[in-house]
Write a protein that holds these residues in place. Structure first.
Motif, short mmCIF file in Angstrom:
data_model
loop_
_atom_site.label_atom_id
_atom_site.label_comp_id
_atom_site.label_asym_id
_atom_site.label_seq_id
_atom_site.Cartn_x
_atom_site.Cartn_y
_atom_site.Cartn_z
N LEU A 95 0.86 -1.18 0.00
CA LEU A 95 0.00 0.00 0.00
C LEU A 95 0.90 1.23 0.00
CD1 LEU A 95 -2.20 -1.56 2.73
CD2 LEU A 95 -3.18 -0.77 0.58
N GLU A 96 0.73 2.11 -0.99
CA GLU A 96 1.65 3.21 -1.17
C GLU A 96 0.93 4.55 -1.20
OE1 GLU A 96 5.34 1.66 -3.70
OE2 GLU A 96 3.46 1.49 -4.83
N LEU A 114 -5.87 -2.39 -1.52
CA LEU A 114 -5.61 -3.67 -2.18
C LEU A 114 -6.85 -4.53 -2.04
CD1 LEU A 114 -2.02 -4.49 -0.85
CD2 LEU A 114 -2.61 -3.62 -3.12
N ARG A 115 -7.23 -5.20 -3.13
CA ARG A 115 -8.38 -6.10 -3.07
C ARG A 115 -7.94 -7.51 -3.44
NH1 ARG A 115 -14.33 -4.81 -5.16
NH2 ARG A 115 -14.25 -3.89 -3.08
N PHE A 116 -8.32 -8.47 -2.59
CA PHE A 116 -7.96 -9.87 -2.81
C PHE A 116 -9.24 -10.69 -2.99
CE2 PHE A 116 -4.71 -7.91 -0.18
CZ PHE A 116 -3.56 -8.22 -0.87
N PRO A 117 -9.41 -11.37 -4.12
CA PRO A 117 -10.55 -12.26 -4.28
C PRO A 117 -10.25 -13.62 -3.66
CG PRO A 117 -9.32 -12.16 -6.34
CD PRO A 117 -8.58 -11.29 -5.34
N VAL A 118 -10.97 -13.96 -2.60
CA VAL A 118 -10.69 -15.21 -1.88
C VAL A 118 -11.92 -16.11 -1.94
CG1 VAL A 118 -10.05 -16.23 0.34
CG2 VAL A 118 -9.10 -14.02 -0.33
N TYR A 119 -11.71 -17.32 -2.45
CA TYR A 119 -12.79 -18.30 -2.57
C TYR A 119 -12.81 -19.17 -1.31
CZ TYR A 119 -15.44 -22.23 -4.58
OH TYR A 119 -16.37 -23.21 -4.84
N VAL A 120 -13.98 -19.36 -0.74
CA VAL A 120 -14.10 -20.27 0.41
C VAL A 120 -15.20 -21.29 0.15
CG1 VAL A 120 -13.29 -18.54 2.06
CG2 VAL A 120 -15.73 -18.78 1.67
N THR A 121 -15.04 -22.45 0.75
CA THR A 121 -16.05 -23.49 0.63
C THR A 121 -17.17 -23.22 1.63
OG1 THR A 121 -14.97 -24.89 2.28
CG2 THR A 121 -14.25 -25.15 -0.01
N GLU A 122 -18.22 -24.01 1.55
CA GLU A 122 -19.35 -23.82 2.46
C GLU A 122 -18.93 -24.01 3.91
OE1 GLU A 122 -24.00 -25.26 3.00
OE2 GLU A 122 -22.71 -26.23 1.53
N LEU A 130 -18.46 -14.06 5.53
CA LEU A 130 -17.95 -14.80 4.38
C LEU A 130 -19.09 -15.53 3.69
CD1 LEU A 130 -14.66 -16.40 5.78
CD2 LEU A 130 -14.88 -14.40 4.29
N LYS A 131 -19.07 -15.48 2.36
CA LYS A 131 -20.08 -16.16 1.56
C LYS A 131 -19.45 -17.34 0.84
CE LYS A 131 -22.75 -12.70 2.65
NZ LYS A 131 -23.77 -12.85 3.72
N LEU A 132 -20.25 -18.35 0.58
CA LEU A 132 -19.79 -19.47 -0.22
C LEU A 132 -19.35 -18.95 -1.58
CD1 LEU A 132 -19.54 -22.48 -1.05
CD2 LEU A 132 -21.99 -22.42 -1.59
N GLY A 133 -18.14 -19.29 -2.00
CA GLY A 133 -17.63 -18.82 -3.28
C GLY A 133 -16.66 -17.68 -3.08
N TYR A 134 -16.71 -16.71 -3.98
CA TYR A 134 -15.75 -15.61 -3.95
C TYR A 134 -16.15 -14.53 -2.96
CZ TYR A 134 -13.12 -17.41 -7.88
OH TYR A 134 -12.32 -18.19 -8.66
N ASN A 135 -15.12 -14.01 -2.28
CA ASN A 135 -15.29 -12.92 -1.32
C ASN A 135 -14.23 -11.86 -1.61
OD1 ASN A 135 -17.22 -14.05 1.09
ND2 ASN A 135 -16.02 -15.68 0.18
N ALA A 136 -14.62 -10.61 -1.49
CA ALA A 136 -13.68 -9.51 -1.71
C ALA A 136 -13.12 -9.06 -0.36
CB ALA A 136 -14.37 -8.34 -2.40
N ILE A 137 -11.82 -9.25 -0.18
CA ILE A 137 -11.15 -8.80 1.03
C ILE A 137 -10.32 -7.57 0.67
CG2 ILE A 137 -9.44 -9.36 2.79
CD1 ILE A 137 -10.37 -12.21 2.70
N ASP A 138 -10.67 -6.42 1.27
CA ASP A 138 -9.99 -5.17 0.98
C ASP A 138 -9.14 -4.75 2.16
OD1 ASP A 138 -11.40 -5.19 -1.34
OD2 ASP A 138 -12.72 -3.51 -0.87
N LEU A 139 -7.93 -4.32 1.87
CA LEU A 139 -7.06 -3.69 2.87
C LEU A 139 -6.75 -2.29 2.35
CD1 LEU A 139 -4.55 -6.60 3.63
CD2 LEU A 139 -6.57 -5.94 4.93
N SER A 140 -7.18 -1.28 3.08
CA SER A 140 -6.95 0.10 2.66
C SER A 140 -6.11 0.82 3.70
CB SER A 140 -8.28 0.82 2.44
OG SER A 140 -9.04 0.85 3.64
N THR A 189 3.11 0.69 3.26
CA THR A 189 2.87 -0.41 4.20
C THR A 189 2.90 -1.69 3.40
OG1 THR A 189 1.54 0.92 5.74
CG2 THR A 189 1.21 -1.47 5.78
N GLN A 190 3.78 -2.60 3.78
CA GLN A 190 3.97 -3.86 3.05
C GLN A 190 3.25 -4.99 3.79
OE1 GLN A 190 5.82 -4.30 0.10
NE2 GLN A 190 5.06 -6.41 0.09
#
Length: 266
Positions: free
Chosen positions: A16-17, A23-31, A89-99, A118-119
């Protein structure tokens, strides 16, 4: 501290600069992973020029803020954890944002903004959730495969001898299909023996005759036509995807089925 399901690498990297960045991370989770009260672990290191009194790191999941903390880690990596509200968290893709909102300690000039960063440490950041169930992993869960310490997904093409050109071509086609279906921004492809550990996937491609004698292959059942099968992870082996058939044409048909995948959800 238990292991976290690491964040995947994206084209945005892990830094983060400037005064304002996200930063947005697409994270897939199971049920199973979407249930309960998971936590988000963030490990970070900041520039010494970042003023902790006026700088903040904010974490969001699917647009909802789940935690915030002052940015104050100029000397060593700092680890913070945020407990996620049930149902975040939802089944499938989730948007995790770090700002990050960052301000300089002493200098307010335009050039000083380039000293603000910030690294995020990808090896120690991620969702603290249950691992993908070893017995229940399916083709639709390819996107749930865990990346390595750098956020990349290792794909180990298992070979024990020199493959023929037609077989090698199918291996590359299968690698491409995995990347598309799993929406992998940074795959790392290797050829060699079976890969161990919890990250990545082993890829086993070949006709039934070529794969004869491969350990654990009896678990996929008889190969009488195009075949796609997942072998669950074990202590001595990462998950494995078997792509096979009685001929190369049937292997190509299996790869086409894999590439079609299922509709993304989440």
């Amino acid at each position: 501290i238990g292991p976290a399901r690491r964040l995947p690498a994206t084209t945005g990297g892990f830094r983060l600069e400037g005064e304002e960045d996200v930063l947005r991370f697409p994270v897939y989770v199971t049920e199973a992973q979407s249930r309960g009260r998971p936590r988000l672990r963030v490990s970070y290191l900041s520039a010494i020029s970042v003023a902790p009194e006026t700088s903040e790191l904010v974490a969001s999941v699917n647009g909802v803020v789940v935690g915030r903390t002052r940015i104050q880690a100029p000397g060593a990596v700092k680890v913070v954890e945020f407990e996620l509200p049930e149902g975040s968290l939802k089944l499938g893709y989730n948007a995790i944002d770090l700002s990050a909102s960052q301000r300089h300690r002493v200098d307010c000039s335009l050039n000083a903004t380039y000293e603000l960063w910030t690294q995020i440490d990808p090896s120690r950041s991620g969702l603290v959730v249950a691992p993908v169930a070893a017995a229940g992993i399916e083709l639709k869960d390819l996107a749930a495969l865990e990346p390595d310490d750098g956020g990349a997904l290792p794909v180990r093409v298992v070979i024990n001898d020199k493959p023929s050109l037609p077989r090698l071509e199918r291996m590359f086609h299968a690698i491409e299909a995995i990347g598309l279906v799993g929406r992998i921004a940074r795959p790392v492809v290797e050829f060699g023996s079976v890969m161990t550990g919890r990250a990545g996937i082993n890829l086993i491609v070949g006709t039934a005759a070529e794969l004869r004698g491969t350990p654990d292959l009896e678990a996929v059942g008889p190969i009488t036509g195009p075949k796609l099968a997942m072998l669950p992870p074990r202590e001595d082996r990462a998950p494995a995807l078997v792509v096979s058939g009685t001929s190369y044409d049937e292997i190509e048909s299996a790869i086409a089925t894999l590439a079609r995948g299922t509709e993304p959800y989440g």
